[in-house]
Design an enzyme around this catalytic site. Structure first.
Site, PDB file in Angstrom:
ATOM      1  N   ARG A   1       0.829  -1.226   0.000  1.00  0.00           N
ATOM      2  CA  ARG A   1       0.000   0.000   0.000  1.00  0.00           C
ATOM      3  C   ARG A   1       0.858   1.270   0.000  1.00  0.00           C
ATOM      4  O   ARG A   1       0.505   2.281   0.618  1.00  0.00           O
ATOM      5  CB  ARG A   1      -0.930   0.049   1.215  1.00  0.00           C
ATOM      6  CG  ARG A   1      -2.038  -0.979   1.208  1.00  0.00           C
ATOM      7  CD  ARG A   1      -3.036  -0.775   0.081  1.00  0.00           C
ATOM      8  NE  ARG A   1      -4.232  -1.570   0.288  1.00  0.00           N
ATOM      9  CZ  ARG A   1      -4.367  -2.849  -0.047  1.00  0.00           C
ATOM     10  NH1 ARG A   1      -3.360  -3.493  -0.606  1.00  0.00           N
ATOM     11  NH2 ARG A   1      -5.510  -3.483   0.167  1.00  0.00           N
TER      12      ARG A   1
ATOM     13  N   GLU B   1      -5.000   3.724   6.243  1.00  0.00           N
ATOM     14  CA  GLU B   1      -4.825   3.540   4.805  1.00  0.00           C
ATOM     15  C   GLU B   1      -5.497   4.708   4.085  1.00  0.00           C
ATOM     16  O   GLU B   1      -5.028   5.206   3.068  1.00  0.00           O
ATOM     17  CB  GLU B   1      -5.453   2.217   4.345  1.00  0.00           C
ATOM     18  CG  GLU B   1      -5.080   1.901   2.921  1.00  0.00           C
ATOM     19  CD  GLU B   1      -5.993   0.911   2.259  1.00  0.00           C
ATOM     20  OE1 GLU B   1      -6.669   1.316   1.300  1.00  0.00           O
ATOM     21  OE2 GLU B   1      -6.034  -0.247   2.694  1.00  0.00           O
TER      22      GLU B   1
ATOM     23  N   SER C   1     -11.012  -0.624   3.532  1.00  0.00           N
ATOM     24  CA  SER C   1     -10.155  -0.798   4.715  1.00  0.00           C
ATOM     25  C   SER C   1      -9.708   0.574   5.195  1.00  0.00           C
ATOM     26  O   SER C   1      -9.129   1.336   4.432  1.00  0.00           O
ATOM     27  CB  SER C   1      -8.900  -1.599   4.370  1.00  0.00           C
ATOM     28  OG  SER C   1      -9.224  -2.903   3.990  1.00  0.00           O
TER      29      SER C   1
HETATM   30  N1  EPU Z   1     -10.983 -11.235   9.929  1.00  0.00           N
HETATM   31  C1  EPU Z   1     -11.564 -11.239  11.173  1.00  0.00           C
HETATM   32  N2  EPU Z   1     -12.572 -10.360  11.417  1.00  0.00           N
HETATM   33  C2  EPU Z   1     -13.033  -9.485  10.478  1.00  0.00           C
HETATM   34  C3  EPU Z   1     -12.457  -9.496   9.194  1.00  0.00           C
HETATM   35  C4  EPU Z   1     -11.426 -10.381   8.946  1.00  0.00           C
HETATM   36  O1  EPU Z   1     -11.165 -11.988  12.050  1.00  0.00           O
HETATM   37  O2  EPU Z   1     -13.938  -8.709  10.797  1.00  0.00           O
HETATM   38  C5  EPU Z   1      -9.885 -12.156   9.641  1.00  0.00           C
HETATM   39  C6  EPU Z   1     -10.166 -13.056   8.447  1.00  0.00           C
HETATM   40  O3  EPU Z   1     -10.786 -14.242   8.863  1.00  0.00           O
HETATM   41  C7  EPU Z   1      -8.790 -13.303   7.878  1.00  0.00           C
HETATM   42  C8  EPU Z   1      -8.032 -12.008   8.181  1.00  0.00           C
HETATM   43  O4  EPU Z   1      -8.752 -11.372   9.235  1.00  0.00           O
HETATM   44  O5  EPU Z   1      -8.136 -14.339   8.532  1.00  0.00           O
HETATM   45  C9  EPU Z   1      -7.899 -11.096   6.983  1.00  0.00           C
HETATM   46  O6  EPU Z   1      -9.169 -10.705   6.508  1.00  0.00           O
HETATM   47  P1  EPU Z   1      -9.454 -10.408   4.957  1.00  0.00           P
HETATM   48  O7  EPU Z   1      -9.103 -11.579   4.125  1.00  0.00           O
HETATM   49  O8  EPU Z   1     -10.837  -9.883   4.868  1.00  0.00           O
HETATM   50  O9  EPU Z   1      -8.408  -9.289   4.550  1.00  0.00           O
HETATM   51  P2  EPU Z   1      -7.860  -7.958   5.240  1.00  0.00           P
HETATM   52  O10 EPU Z   1      -6.412  -8.189   5.528  1.00  0.00           O
HETATM   53  O11 EPU Z   1      -8.701  -7.507   6.358  1.00  0.00           O
HETATM   54  C10 EPU Z   1      -7.014  -6.963   2.983  1.00  0.00           C
HETATM   55  C11 EPU Z   1      -7.078  -5.646   2.266  1.00  0.00           C
HETATM   56  C12 EPU Z   1      -8.413  -5.490   1.540  1.00  0.00           C
HETATM   57  C13 EPU Z   1      -8.577  -6.657   0.577  1.00  0.00           C
HETATM   58  C14 EPU Z   1      -8.529  -7.966   1.374  1.00  0.00           C
HETATM   59  C15 EPU Z   1      -8.605  -9.195   0.494  1.00  0.00           C
HETATM   60  C16 EPU Z   1      -5.663  -4.134   3.528  1.00  0.00           C
HETATM   61  C17 EPU Z   1      -5.604  -2.954   4.450  1.00  0.00           C
HETATM   62  N3  EPU Z   1      -6.871  -4.541   3.197  1.00  0.00           N
HETATM   63  O12 EPU Z   1      -7.989  -6.917   4.029  1.00  0.00           O
HETATM   64  O13 EPU Z   1      -8.364  -4.292   0.802  1.00  0.00           O
HETATM   65  O14 EPU Z   1      -9.797  -6.582  -0.132  1.00  0.00           O
HETATM   66  O15 EPU Z   1      -7.266  -8.027   2.084  1.00  0.00           O
HETATM   67  O16 EPU Z   1      -7.405  -9.414  -0.148  1.00  0.00           O
HETATM   68  O17 EPU Z   1      -4.613  -4.635   3.119  1.00  0.00           O
HETATM   69  C18 EPU Z   1      -8.815  -1.964   0.933  1.00  0.00           C
HETATM   70  O18 EPU Z   1      -7.596  -1.791   0.852  1.00  0.00           O
HETATM   71  O19 EPU Z   1      -9.627  -0.999   1.021  1.00  0.00           O
HETATM   72  C19 EPU Z   1      -9.338  -3.317   0.953  1.00  0.00           C
HETATM   73  C20 EPU Z   1     -10.625  -3.596   1.102  1.00  0.00           C
END
Ligand code: EPU
Length: 342
Positions: free
Chosen positions: A167, A338, A241
């Site tokens: 990012r 972010e 995010s």
């Molecule tokens: N999780 C939880 N609780 C929640 C949400 C997620 O425990 O409320 C756990 C999930 O089970 C998983 C982990 O946290 O083990 C990661 O969750 P997720 O796969 O949803 O991804 P994220 O790391 O929260 C990132 C990006 C998103 C992108 C997703 C999918 C960042 C800041 N965010 O989110 O990007 O869509 O991965 O690849 O890196 C954005 O940048 O605006 C965005 C939406």
């Protein structure tokens, strides 16, 4: 090209929050951009470059300079003489990101499919190295054409010169903020292998008994997963995010895992790992679905703040601060935004 005064920015952002811009202009070509930059320089105005408005929070006071909304269009596909396995796709910074992804998937070009349905425009892709489902824009960006806002000169950055990181890029650094992205070139494979290793994709394939997953199927899956987990920016005020996933030392991670063994962790380099901010906010702070007056945390993703009912920027910032405080208290980690504050 018309320069508007006291333009409401609210509806030009997906959060649908914020005060007006002192001056505002839409540019559809490099020439118009140069003219707009001249106007800002003559009047000594601070600049803000707006794309899809999907990763920003405009303050309640608004912006006392010139906002330039980039609407430079065009998608051009070219052969690459030195490599017959790829095609170069040159795209105007104002093209809607997901329209590009849909277009190249239809042309059977590999590399952007996992980035389906990300809101925003192409110009933002290199600036914040957008990423999702195991892919980042830096993997396919070949070069980035820019105009220097201070001098009006055109400069093309190679992939290495963009200094991509999670990012992050040169364009987010103080020196890099001078450069306005006008076009981005991607190198996409004519024949590729789809990447379905990200947990959500692998689970989707398993639970739907999918076989022979192809390019179009990956796009459809990513769209379905995003629609399920993330609020639709067309219906709900949000900027996705709100925080980055923090990158921490392996030492701190090992220490945290003694207390929180389920904390998801991703590889970064020999010294560092990235941990899940959403998981901490959800499981350590119990904040998923938390409502605070006109603002709330999304019910299915604890990293996403939503504007429920004409919230102010200040209300969003207050909730963000609560989230930062909680994670800091439980883990000693300071979450970094972010979303960009204007
Ligand atoms: N999780 C939880 N609780 C929640 C949400 C997620 O425990 O409320 C756990 C999930 O089970 C998983 C982990 O946290 O083990 C990661 O969750 P997720 O796969 O949803 O991804 P994220 O790391 O929260 C990132 C990006 C998103 C992108 C997703 C999918 C960042 C800041 N965010 O989110 O990007 O869509 O991965 O690849 O890196 C954005 O940048 O605006 C965005 C939406």
């Amino acid at each position: 090209m018309t320069i508007e005064e006291n333009k409401e920015l609210k509806d030009l952002t997906t959060f649908r929050i914020g005060g007006p811009a002192r001056f505002f202009v839409r540019v559809t070509s490099g020439q118009e951009l140069t003219d707009a930059l001249d106007f800002a320089r003559e009047k000594n105005l601070p600049l803000f470059i707006l794309g899809g408005g999907s990763n920003i929070l405009v303050s309640d006071e608004g912006f006392s300079g010139l906002v330039i909304k980039i609407e430079i269009g065009g998608i051009e596909i070219k052969d690459v003489p030195e490599d017959s396995t790829i095609q170069e796709v040159i795209v105007g910074a104002g093209v809607v990101w997901d329209e590009l992804v849909g277009y190249v998937v239809e042309k059977n070009l590999y590399g952007l499919e996992n980035l389906s349905y990300i809101p925003g425009t192409v110009g933002a892709a290199p600036v914040q190295n957008i990423g999702a489902y195991g892919t980042e824009a830096r993997e396919t960006i070949a070069w980035v054409e820019t105009v220097n806002g201070a001098t009006g000169e055109i400069k093309v950055f190679t992939n290495a010169e963009c200094q991509f990181a999670y990012r992050d890029s040169f364009f987010k650094k103080t020196e890099g903020k001078n450069y306005v992205v006008t076009r981005v070139a991607f190198h996409l494979k004519k024949q590729g292998i789809v990447n379905t290793s990200y947990k959500d994709l692998a689970e989707y394939i398993k639970s739907n008994n999918l076989t022979d997953v192809d390019l179009g199927m990956v796009r459809d899956m990513v769209v379905a997963i995003r629609k399920h987990k993330l609020p639709d920016v067309k219906e709900v005020g949000t900027a996705g995010s709100f925080f980055k996933n923090p990158i921490i030392s392996r030492e701190l991670s090992a220490h945290l895992h003694q207390e929180f063994p389920l904390l998801p962790e991703y590889e970064v380099d020999a010294e560092r790992v990235k941990v899940s901010a959403a998981w901490m906010l959800d499981n350590l702070c119990g904040m998923k679905g938390h409502v605070d007056g006109a603002v709330a945390i999304h019910e299915r993703q604890a990293l996403v703040i939503v504007n429920k009912n004409n919230a102010t920027a200040q209300e969003i910032k207050n909730l963000a601060q609560k989230m930062i405080n909680c994670v800091k208290e439980k883990t000693s980690i300071t979450l970094e935004q972010e979303v960009l504050y204007i």
